[in-house]
Design a protein around this motif. Sequence first.
Motif, short mmCIF file in Angstrom:
data_model
loop_
_atom_site.label_atom_id
_atom_site.label_comp_id
_atom_site.label_asym_id
_atom_site.label_seq_id
_atom_site.Cartn_x
_atom_site.Cartn_y
_atom_site.Cartn_z
N ASN A 58 0.93 -1.20 0.04
CA ASN A 58 -0.10 0.04 0.10
C ASN A 58 0.97 1.23 0.12
N ALA A 87 1.50 -4.95 5.43
CA ALA A 87 0.70 -4.88 6.44
C ALA A 87 -0.89 -5.66 5.75
N GLU A 88 -0.85 -5.76 4.49
CA GLU A 88 -2.07 -6.42 4.14
C GLU A 88 -2.04 -7.88 4.21
N ALA A 89 -3.11 -8.33 5.30
CA ALA A 89 -2.93 -9.47 5.62
C ALA A 89 -4.37 -10.50 5.26
N GLN A 90 -4.92 -9.73 4.13
CA GLN A 90 -6.04 -10.61 3.78
C GLN A 90 -5.80 -11.79 2.80
N GLN A 93 -5.73 -10.91 -0.98
CA GLN A 93 -4.75 -10.14 -1.45
C GLN A 93 -3.14 -11.00 -1.41
N LYS A 108 3.63 -7.47 7.97
CA LYS A 108 4.13 -6.66 9.16
C LYS A 108 3.21 -6.75 10.32
N GLU B 218 -11.29 3.26 -0.26
CA GLU B 218 -10.27 2.52 0.12
C GLU B 218 -10.44 1.14 -0.22
N LYS B 219 -9.67 0.34 -1.10
CA LYS B 219 -9.80 -0.86 -1.33
C LYS B 219 -9.00 -1.95 -0.32
N LEU B 220 -7.84 -1.37 -0.12
CA LEU B 220 -7.26 -2.21 0.89
C LEU B 220 -7.50 -2.30 2.41
N GLU B 221 -7.33 -2.99 2.77
CA GLU B 221 -7.61 -3.27 4.43
C GLU B 221 -6.76 -2.71 5.19
N GLY B 222 -5.41 -2.51 4.93
CA GLY B 222 -4.57 -1.88 5.83
C GLY B 222 -3.99 -2.93 6.89
N PRO B 223 -3.13 -2.35 7.85
CA PRO B 223 -2.72 -3.24 8.95
C PRO B 223 -3.72 -3.93 9.78
#
Lengths: 130, 246
Positions: A58, A87-90, A93, A108, B218-223
Amino acid sequence: MDRNMKILIVDDFSTMRRIVKNLLGDLGYSNTTEADDGKTAWPLLQAGEFDFVVTDWNMPGMTGIDLLKNIRADARLAKLPVLMVTAEAQRDQIIEAAKAGVNGYIIKPFTAVTLKEKIDKIFQRVAEAA
Amino acid sequence: MNALLKESVPVHLGTLSKLKEMVRALESGDEPLYELYMSQLVGMREQNLLGSVVKITRELHHAVKDINADDRLSRVASSDIPDACQRLDYVVKVTEEAAHKTLDLVDQSKEQTDQIKKAMSRVAAARVRVYASNNAKADVDNLLEAISGMEVSVNMGTSHLRSNLTELAQIQEYQDLTGQIIKRVIRVVRDVESGLIEMLRSTGSALKAGHVSMPHEEKLEGPAVPGLSVSSSQQDADALLAELGF
C-alpha cells in the motif's frame, strides 16, 4: 548467495525502509537503494541492474502490486525476485500477489528471523531453477 | 421575514386595485362586471395559495431527498466512526508498547555502560596502587586481574549494547503501522467533514460544495487490527502460499 547483490527497498514509510535496510545489513546485504513508492522505483529498476526487490503493497503513486505486475510484464525484469513486505494480511490479497508472481510474502509486523527465512528460500529456489 | 414582505407587497397592491375596480363597478350598477372582478379576486387568492403550497412541497421534497442521498454520512456515523475509534485505540496501545520496550532497552543499556564504567574504575584504582607501591608484585597481580575483568565487561557490555540497538531500530516499525491506521482515520474525518458541508449547503448555507474534495474509496484493508479485521498471520500466509505451489 551473493552478499553484494543490489537490493531495492520500496516503502512509503522511511522508518520501515530503515528497518529493512538495517536488517538486510545485519544479514550481510549492504548494497541497498531506497524508493518511496512504485513510481519512484520503476525508473530505478529500469536504469540500475537490481538483483532483488523488497516492496511494500500500500503506497501512493504506484502500489507494490502494480510494481510487481509491471516487473513481470517487462521482458528485461520479468525474472527479478520480488519479496512483498506488507501490512495487508487478507487472504484475497495474498492470493492476488501470488497470482501476480510474487516470490515471497511477509506480513508486518515481522521479525529478522522471518526476513532471513524468506530471503534464503527465495534464493534457494532461484539457484534450483538456474 | 424580509423575503415574505417583499413577496406579499405586490400581491396586496393587486388586490387593492381589484377592490377599487369592484367598488367602481358596484357604484355604476354593473353587476356582471362586479361578479367578474369578484371571481378574478378569488382566483388570484387561490393561485397565490397554490403557488405557496407548490413551493413548500418542492422545498420539502428536496430537503428529504438531500438527507436520504447523503447515506455516506449515515455510513460514517454508524460504522466508520466506531471503527476509527477502535483503530485509534489500537494505535494508542501499539505506541505505548513500543515506548515501553524502548525505555526498557534504554534502562538495560544504561546498566551495561555502568558495568563497563565500574570495571574501568577498578583498573584505575589498581594502577594507582601499583604506582604507589612501586610495582609491588601483589599490586601488579591485582592490576592484571582488574584488566581481565574489564575485558570481560567490555566484551559482554558492547555485544549487549549492539543487540539492544538492533532491537531499538526494529521497534520503530510501529511508526509505519500506526501511521497507516491514522491516515485511514483521517480519511474518515474528511468524509464526515465533506458530508456535513454537503448537508449545510443543501439546507441553504453559503458554503459551496465545490470546495470539498470527495475522498475515494479505500480498497485495501491496511494493517490488521485485532478484533476488527479477519486477517492472516505469517503462518497462515505461508500455508496459503504453499497450497498455491510456493
